[in-house]
Design an enzyme around this catalytic site. Structure first.
Site, short mmCIF file in Angstrom:
data_model
loop_
_atom_site.label_atom_id
_atom_site.label_comp_id
_atom_site.label_asym_id
_atom_site.label_seq_id
_atom_site.Cartn_x
_atom_site.Cartn_y
_atom_site.Cartn_z
CB CYS A 33 10.32 -5.98 -3.87
SG CYS A 33 9.14 -5.04 -4.84
CB CYS A 61 8.27 -2.60 -8.09
SG CYS A 61 7.60 -3.78 -6.92
#
Length: 136
Positions: free
Chosen positions: A46, A48
């Site tokens: 991920c 983010c």
């Protein structure tokens, strides 16, 4: 499952900093229940959240106190290891990335994804160092 060539540099970011990669439920069980303090990082692709999680975990080791043992499992890749780690993180719901500090097999501090996402690596490191100062 993510392809190994995709996760290799993300694995290396932690293993190069001294984290032991765990690939099986047995390895996780041994690591989490050993005496002393153990930081478990559930690594993730991920962008983010994980892009600050890995540097935050590494920066957290620059203080006077740090865990006796550093281990990591990779969500979406090391399924058995991740599931075993998450069993020890109960009652917290599964999230990745996440970080858990264990002392003598007991969960004493937890950073879930929502504690990581949107925060700079320095703040993540500071949170972990506060836990190290209390438990390590």
């Amino acid at each position: 499952m993510y392809p190994e060539e995709m996760v290799k540099p993300m694995r290396a970011e932690l293993s190069d900093a001294g984290f032991e990669e765990l690939y099986s439920a047995d390895a996780v069980e041994k690591a989490v229940t050993q005496s002393g303090t153990t930081l478990v990082v559930v690594n993730s692709v991920c962008g983010c959240a994980a892009r600050n999680a890995r540097p935050g975990a590494k920066m957290s080791l620059n203080g006077a106190k740090k865990p006796d043992h550093l281990v990591t499992v990779f969500a979406g890749v090391d399924t058995d290891a991740v599931n075993a780690a998450r069993q020890h993180m109960f009652p917290f719901p599964p999230s990745s990335p996440s970080m858990a500090l264990f002392k003598d097999g007991e969960l004493v501090h937890m950073l879930e994804r929502h504690h990581i996402e949107g925060r700079p690596a320095e703040l993540i490191a500071e949170n972990l160092q506060d836990a190290y100062n209390e438990y390590c």
